[in-house]
Scaffold this motif. Structure first.
Motif, PDB file in Angstrom:
ATOM      1  N   HIS A 279      22.861  23.149 -64.048  1.00 15.05           N
ATOM      2  CA  HIS A 279      22.521  23.005 -62.533  1.00 15.05           C
ATOM      3  C   HIS A 279      21.576  21.419 -62.409  1.00 15.05           C
ATOM      4  N   TRP A 280      22.704  20.555 -62.257  1.00  6.71           N
ATOM      5  CA  TRP A 280      22.211  19.542 -61.873  1.00  6.71           C
ATOM      6  C   TRP A 280      21.207  19.340 -61.024  1.00  6.71           C
ATOM      7  N   ASN A 281      21.541  19.397 -59.908  1.00 10.67           N
ATOM      8  CA  ASN A 281      20.585  20.335 -58.980  1.00 10.67           C
ATOM      9  C   ASN A 281      20.117  21.826 -58.624  1.00 10.67           C
ATOM     10  N   LEU A 282      18.608  21.531 -58.077  1.00 10.40           N
ATOM     11  CA  LEU A 282      17.924  22.735 -58.015  1.00 10.40           C
ATOM     12  C   LEU A 282      19.016  23.865 -56.931  1.00 10.40           C
ATOM     13  N   ALA A 283      19.252  24.969 -57.426  1.00 10.68           N
ATOM     14  CA  ALA A 283      19.508  26.388 -56.704  1.00 10.68           C
ATOM     15  C   ALA A 283      18.470  26.488 -55.501  1.00 10.68           C
ATOM     16  N   LYS A 284      19.977  26.681 -53.725  1.00 10.43           N
ATOM     17  CA  LYS A 284      18.592  27.127 -52.872  1.00 10.43           C
ATOM     18  C   LYS A 284      17.679  28.517 -53.422  1.00 10.43           C
ATOM     19  N   SER A 285      18.097  28.955 -54.223  1.00  7.90           N
ATOM     20  CA  SER A 285      16.855  30.589 -54.526  1.00  7.90           C
ATOM     21  C   SER A 285      16.958  30.377 -55.864  1.00  7.90           C
ATOM     22  N   ARG A 314      13.737  18.473 -54.745  1.00  8.93           N
ATOM     23  CA  ARG A 314      13.092  19.748 -54.084  1.00  8.93           C
ATOM     24  C   ARG A 314      12.439  19.865 -53.066  1.00  8.93           C
ATOM     25  N   ASP A 315      12.043  18.668 -52.621  1.00  9.15           N
ATOM     26  CA  ASP A 315      11.964  17.928 -51.504  1.00  9.15           C
ATOM     27  C   ASP A 315      13.179  18.304 -50.466  1.00  9.15           C
ATOM     28  N   GLN A 316      13.175  17.746 -51.185  1.00  6.57           N
ATOM     29  CA  GLN A 316      15.551  17.231 -49.821  1.00  6.57           C
ATOM     30  C   GLN A 316      15.558  18.399 -49.774  1.00  6.57           C
ATOM     31  N   ILE A 317      16.403  19.018 -50.496  1.00  3.98           N
ATOM     32  CA  ILE A 317      16.029  20.712 -50.617  1.00  3.98           C
ATOM     33  C   ILE A 317      15.069  21.387 -50.283  1.00  3.98           C
ATOM     34  N   GLY A 318      14.144  21.460 -50.021  1.00  5.48           N
ATOM     35  CA  GLY A 318      13.311  22.343 -48.796  1.00  5.48           C
ATOM     36  C   GLY A 318      13.551  22.220 -47.262  1.00  5.48           C
ATOM     37  N   PHE A 319      13.161  20.472 -47.917  1.00  5.29           N
ATOM     38  CA  PHE A 319      13.589  19.895 -45.815  1.00  5.29           C
ATOM     39  C   PHE A 319      14.825  20.363 -45.361  1.00  5.29           C
ATOM     40  N   LEU A 320      16.015  20.956 -45.719  1.00  8.09           N
ATOM     41  CA  LEU A 320      17.539  21.484 -45.665  1.00  8.09           C
ATOM     42  C   LEU A 320      16.886  22.678 -45.308  1.00  8.09           C
ATOM     43  N   ILE A 321      16.610  23.383 -45.584  1.00 11.87           N
ATOM     44  CA  ILE A 321      16.287  24.597 -45.972  1.00 11.87           C
ATOM     45  C   ILE A 321      15.698  24.829 -44.240  1.00 11.87           C
ATOM     46  N   ARG A 322      14.727  24.298 -44.515  1.00 14.54           N
ATOM     47  CA  ARG A 322      13.122  23.944 -43.087  1.00 14.54           C
ATOM     48  C   ARG A 322      14.307  23.729 -42.084  1.00 14.54           C
ATOM     49  N   VAL A 343      13.188  30.428 -47.063  1.00 11.44           N
ATOM     50  CA  VAL A 343      12.127  29.528 -47.837  1.00 11.44           C
ATOM     51  C   VAL A 343      11.525  30.194 -49.103  1.00 11.44           C
ATOM     52  N   THR A 344      10.993  31.255 -49.017  1.00  3.31           N
ATOM     53  CA  THR A 344      10.141  32.151 -49.960  1.00  3.31           C
ATOM     54  C   THR A 344      11.307  32.341 -51.306  1.00  3.31           C
ATOM     55  N   ASP A 345      12.146  32.179 -51.009  1.00  8.61           N
ATOM     56  CA  ASP A 345      13.601  32.520 -52.398  1.00  8.61           C
ATOM     57  C   ASP A 345      13.676  30.839 -52.530  1.00  8.61           C
ATOM     58  N   PHE A 346      13.554  29.905 -51.801  1.00  9.11           N
ATOM     59  CA  PHE A 346      13.414  28.771 -52.546  1.00  9.11           C
ATOM     60  C   PHE A 346      12.889  28.288 -53.453  1.00  9.11           C
ATOM     61  N   GLU A 347      11.316  28.823 -53.099  1.00  6.41           N
ATOM     62  CA  GLU A 347       9.409  28.550 -53.801  1.00  6.41           C
ATOM     63  C   GLU A 347      10.043  29.606 -54.707  1.00  6.41           C
ATOM     64  N   ALA A 348      10.563  30.667 -55.101  1.00  7.27           N
ATOM     65  CA  ALA A 348      10.914  31.191 -55.956  1.00  7.27           C
ATOM     66  C   ALA A 348      11.026  30.181 -56.791  1.00  7.27           C
ATOM     67  N   MET A 349      12.214  29.920 -56.730  1.00  3.52           N
ATOM     68  CA  MET A 349      13.452  28.943 -57.455  1.00  3.52           C
ATOM     69  C   MET A 349      12.418  27.768 -57.565  1.00  3.52           C
TER      70      MET A 349
END
Ligand code: ADP
Ligand code: MG
Ligand code: ZN
Length: 400
Positions: A279-285, A314-322, A343-349
């Motif tokens: 994963h070159w970028n973080l998975a969403k969950s 992390r910041d970018q994907i978190g922002f997109l999810i919110r 959000v919680t699923d992403f935080e777990a990631m």
């Protein structure tokens, strides 16, 4: 040979069940005295668990599946096997819809499997059809496919379901996390990872997937890898269908080592000798990460799963999810408890990446399994000092 085994051969062309578990599930579903809950990895052959009983039943099996593309795929496959299946969805031409509805109105419809999306199932336009089928006793079973294992049991109100689950832990997968920000050259690093992972398989064989979040990312990574000497192809929705199909089939045939793709790639892809998933970028969950990385090592041989982590990601994907949640809430005009799940699923990631603990244990426990015996199949269990050093280097970088 039982009639079930005969049907497996005659309708699906399979000599035997894929696993004892698949057979057990089919038997339980055919028996039909209990609700059945199945949680097995991608590629395990879950569809057959309702498709085969559907063929043997009187009446119609209603299948709820979330994506029209996945439905289409399944319907095509069933029709190719001469199994009467179709789907009613919003994209269906009026003429086709009419002929399906006509069949459903007959005393004994030909149809065996009817696929719908959850939206269609809930839509008022579908209700008369559904009530009429059910009033005439023509719905033999309801199957919910691609349901997320976390709270589906609760929401479906299953009555004492018979539960079949494969353990989450897969000992042949080696997990690690690399902090991208502290690397002098991330592409060289990825290249070395791929070379090493491919070295695990028989010489000159095997391949892998690099997941990127954006189309540009796919292009860039594929280009860089190619320049470094790994045959790589991009795969994303921005490509022409023909190019995408070609990239996929080249990869399937082993003509390219790495497919560099957005997450649209891999659904329904079943290739046993995938030696790495990066994963070159973080998975969403963490749930998606488990599913995406789980495409590695289906043949049971060692395979490597790596996430390249960066705080910017992390910041970018978190922002997109919110942002996406806010959009849904605005459209709906209200908030729901379940909105927080993304959000919680992403935080777990994120926690998975930033933790100092066994990666396998985190994944297993996330899905409600016990702590597995990792035996050095993750970076932390192999050498916790490396994980610690990396966290410290990242911390130094962020305070600079
Ligand atoms: P899942 O939904 O669990 O991810 P699928 O139902 O899509 O898996 O099945 C994955 C692949 O396995 C499909 O290509 C399917 O045709 C194949 N398959 C399923 N059961 C068998 C079997 N008994 N023998 C051989 N192939 C099978
Ligand atoms: Mg499936
Ligand atoms: Zn571990």
């Amino acid at each position: 040979m039982t009639s079930i085994q005969k049907a497996l051969k005659s309708h699906f062309g399979f000599e035997k069940f894929r696993s004892q578990q698949q057979e057990d599930v089919v038997n339980a579903v055919v028996k039909g005295d209990r609700d059945v809950f199945v949680c097995m990895p991608t590629g395990a052959g879950k569809s057959l668990c309702y498709q085969l009983p559907a063929v043997l039943a009187n009446g119609i099996t209603l299948v709820v599946s979330p994506l029209i593309a996945l439905i289409q795929d399944q319907v095509d496959q069933l029709q190719a096997r001469n199994i009467p299946a179709c789907s009613i969805n919003s994209k269906l031409p009026a003429q086709e819809r009419r002929s399906i509805l006509e069949d459903l109105e007959r005393d004994s419809p030909c149809l065996k499997l009817l696929y719908v999306t959850p939206e269609m199932l809930a839509s008022p336009s579908f209700q008369p059809c559904l009530s009429s089928l059910s009033a005439r006793g023509l719905v033999s079973r309801l199957a919910v496919d691609e349901a997320h294992c976390e709270d589906v049991v609760r929401s479906l109100n299953l009555r004492h379901p018979l539960s079949f689950s494969t353990p989450v832990f897969r000992s042949n997968l080696r997990y690690d996390v690399i902090f991208r920000d502290v690397l002098p050259d991330a592409y060289t690093h990825l290249h070395a990872f791929i070379k090493k992972a491919l070295g695990d398989g028989p010489a000159g064989q095997g391949c892998g997937i690099v997941y990127c979040r954006t189309r540009d990312g796919c292009e860039e990574v594929a280009h860089r890898l190619t320049r470094l000497g790994v045959s790589a192809r991009p795969y994303h929705a921005g490509l022409k269908t023909a190019d995408r199909t070609e990239a996929q089939s080249d990869w399937m045939q082993g003509k390219v080592s790495a497919i560099v793709a957005t997450i649209s790639f891999g659904m329904g892809v079943d290739k046993p000798d995938v030696r790495f998933v990066a994963h070159w970028n973080l998975a969403k969950s963490l749930a998606s990460y488990y599913q995406e990385s789980g495409r590695a090592g289906r043949d049971g041989l060692p395979a490597s799963c790596r996430t390249y982590y960066s705080s910017q990601d992390r910041d970018q994907i978190g922002f997109l999810i919110r942002k996406e949640i806010a959009r849904i809430q605005k459209k709906r005009g209200s908030e729901k408890e379940q909105d927080r799940v993304a959000v919680t699923d992403f935080e777990a990631m994120v926690a998975f990446c930033e933790q100092e603990a066994c990666r396998h244990a985190t994944i297993s426990q996330f899905f409600g399994d016990g702590r597995p015996d990792c035996a050095g199949a993750c970076d932390f269990c192999r050498d916790p000092r490396v994980v610690r050093a990396q966290l410290e280097a990242a911390a130094r970088l962020s305070t600079r």
